[in-house]
Design an enzyme around this catalytic site. Structure first.
Site, PDB file in Angstrom:
ATOM      1  N   LYS A   1      23.117  61.280  57.385  1.00 52.21           N
ATOM      2  CA  LYS A   1      23.101  60.661  58.721  1.00 52.21           C
ATOM      3  C   LYS A   1      24.351  59.788  58.845  1.00 52.21           C
ATOM      4  CE  LYS A   1      19.943  57.961  61.688  1.00 52.21           C
ATOM      5  NZ  LYS A   1      18.590  57.377  61.803  1.00 52.21           N
TER       6      LYS A   1
ATOM      7  N   SER B   1      15.597  58.820  65.504  1.00 50.79           N
ATOM      8  CA  SER B   1      17.041  58.774  65.681  1.00 50.79           C
ATOM      9  C   SER B   1      17.797  59.699  64.729  1.00 50.79           C
ATOM     10  CB  SER B   1      17.544  57.343  65.483  1.00 50.79           C
ATOM     11  OG  SER B   1      17.296  56.909  64.148  1.00 50.79           O
TER      12      SER B   1
ATOM     13  N   SER C   1      11.838  57.320  62.844  1.00 56.68           N
ATOM     14  CA  SER C   1      13.076  58.061  63.095  1.00 56.68           C
ATOM     15  C   SER C   1      13.375  59.201  62.127  1.00 56.68           C
ATOM     16  CB  SER C   1      14.278  57.104  63.096  1.00 56.68           C
ATOM     17  OG  SER C   1      14.353  56.414  64.299  1.00 56.68           O
TER      18      SER C   1
END
Lengths: 95, 468
Positions: free
Chosen positions: B58, B133, B157
């Site tokens: 990420k 996210s 997330s």
């Protein structure tokens, strides 16, 4: 009902601006938020301690005062747009 | 699936995977920065638990010398001078990073529609969201481009996009994985998490990632267990609590049927399944309590994004003007909205009434879940009320129980810090929907074993929507 000037002021305290449309958008959503916050406020928390972290076990201890983790001056300023002679450079503060 | 990778085939696998990552990005917009694996292949160890496994990170994971934006324009030019501890550990285990994945701006969202490079799309239907996210990471695993991706989980997330994309998403216990070098959102709720397509890979990955790190003062001293060796998938005698408030609030009949059919099959495998109800008023307060805690902490954490020392600096005639211009230009509208809410909660007149109240309500919610898990091994519920929503879906009533409880219950995993994971439960209207499994603090072994028992029932190991 808070007016859009209120939200613009909040934003300015956080060092950014909101356009009129953005402030209006927040104002509209704020009504729903207030209703959600009312759900929170209606809970009886008399005598309850705030929970700051998930666990209250100690994970931090005093250690010897030894230098362990240092970056170079070059690395410290490498991402700065304005740097001069090892310093971050900003507009004149005292005028 | 990690077992198919090794030192000898690492280069061939890495370059083949990189092509798939590029293809996945063309279709789903799931990458912010591609990483050339050449230097990593030259320096990789010959052995390791993830030797030769192609992965993605990420884009809130600091990677020395590689652009790290956290999905925000304000960090669009930020190149870290150090590595996050988890990236150091993954390299030492032999993993090869191929990309920095798309994410909601500063990890503050649940849609992956707010990344400064544009929305990330769901591989099962590109008119739908990936979830956030950590959406880019989820999509790159779901599309079969890589078998492992790092995410982060502050509200849900990792676990929500795992549900929307039909893969395994793990958020271990708070403190189990070091957060050093992860661009923060909300310090009391942030967890490192990750995605795989099998429970076995998930267990191996935690052996690599877990452990005390003196650079993260919240990381735990508890020993790391041999999670993969302890896997057996045996459901016999496992005490399973069904989160009844969530089921009562779930309106989608397909999701409910899928879930209760699975519960029946778990009982047939020897699990002891019972419904458990929590105080409904407390459950309705989960989301507002989360909003306040997360946004107030974020407001403080992101005060360092000022454009003076790093970031996408904008011109100004004073220090204040530089900060205001940089933050106005650099933050997207949703982020600024959340910061304003955080600021509101931190106002002197609101601190006790709202922020402290949220922290007290957090304790009451945690107490209820703890009492439940004193009696049961795991707490389970659907990870989402349905498949992934449409990109422009604004139809949900934000004051309904379905939204406040059924769609946002996984925040409890962040409030408690307990280990919590999602894995595919089946398909509803052609879209994957996951089941969420939460166990006691630091009892990842039980969580993985119940999850493996579920995976054996569903047969959905290695589910993917593979890119050509």
């Amino acid at each position: 009902m808070k007016d859009i000037a209120y939200f613009k002021k909040l934003a300015n305290q956080l060092m950014f601006d909101l356009s009129d449309d953005e402030a209006l958008d927040i104002q509209n959503e704020f009504e729903t938020l207030q209703e959600q916050l009312h759900l929170l406020e209606s809970i009886d928390t008399e005598g309850v301690e705030p929970m700051v972290y998930p666990f209250e076990d100690e994970t931090v201890y005093l250690r010897e005062d030894e230098v362990t983790h240092v970056i170079s001056q070059e690395d410290a300023i490498v991402n700065a747009k304005n740097a001069t002679e090892g310093h971050f450079r900003v507009p004149k503060v005292v005028k | 699936m990690f077992e198919k990778y090794n030192y000898e085939n690492a280069a061939a696998n890495a370059y083949a995977a990189l092509e798939k990552v590029k293809k996945s990005h063309e279709l789903y917009n799931d990458v912010i920065t591609f990483v050339d694996p050449k230097e990593q292949l030259e320096n990789m160890p010959k052995e390791g638990k993830m030797c030769g496994v192609p992965i993605v990170l990420k884009d809130n994971v600091n990677t020395k010398g590689v652009l790290t934006t956290a999905g925000s324009r304000i960090l669009a030019n930020y190149v870290p001078v150090y590595d996050a501890t988890i990236w150091t550990k993954l390299k030492a285990a032999g993993a090869i990073n191929l990309a920095k994945a798309s994410m909601d701006e500063l990890a503050m969202g649940g849609t992956n529609l707010t990344c400064f490079t544009g929305p990330c799309l769901n591989p099962y239907d590109t008119n739908r969201m990936a979830g956030g996210s950590s959406g880019g990471s989820a999509v790159l695993v779901a599309s079969g481009a890589v078998d492992f991706a790092i995410g982060s989980d502050t509200g849900d997330s990792v676990r929500k996009p795992a549900s929307f994309c039909g893969i395994v998403g793990v958020k271990p216990t708070y403190g189990r994985i070091s957060r050093y070098g992860i661009i923060p959102y909300s310090s009391s709720l942030d967890h490192v998490g990750y995605f795989t397509r099998s429970v076995e890979d998930a267990a191996v990955a935690l052996e690599v990632l877990a452990g005390r790190d003196d650079k993260d003062m919240t990381s735990s001293y508890k020993p790391v267990e041999p999670y993969s060796e302890l896997l057996n998938g045996d459901l016999t005698g496992k005490k399973v609590a069904i989160f009844k408030n969530v089921m009562d609030a779930t309106k989608n009949e397909g999701t409910s049927k899928l879930f209760f059919d699975l519960m029946k099959k778990m009982e047939e495998k020897g699990a002891i399944v019972k419904e458990v109800s929590f105080d409904d008023e407390l459950m309705k307060a989960i989301l507002p309590a989360y909003y306040l805690i997360a946004n107030c902490e974020a407001t403080a954490n992101h005060s360092n994004l000022d454009g003076i020392r790093f970031g996408n600096t904008q011109e100004g005639n004073s220090v204040e003007e530089i900060m205001i211009n940089t933050r106005t230009y650099g933050f997207g509208p949703l982020i600024r909205k959340r910061f304003v809410i955080g600021s509101y909660g931190l106002f002197v007149e609101n601190q006790e009434k709202l922020f402290r109240q949220a922290q007290k309500v957090r304790r009451l919610i945690v107490n209820q879940v703890k009492a439940c898990l004193d009696e049961f091994d795991v707490l389970v519920a659907p990870a989402s009320t349905s498949g992934a929503p449409l990109l422009n879906d604004n139809s949900r009533d934000q004051l309904s129980n379905e939204y406040l409880i059924a769609e946002n219950h996984m925040v409890i995993g962040n409030f408690t810090g307990y280990p919590s994971m999602t894995l595919p439960m089946g398909m509803v209207d052609g879209l994957p929907v996951g089941i969420n499994v939460t166990s006691k603090a630091f009892d990842e072994v039980t969580m993985f074993n119940v999850a493996l028992g579920i995976e054996n029932i569903t047969g959905l190991k290695d589910l993917k929507k593979e890119v050509a």
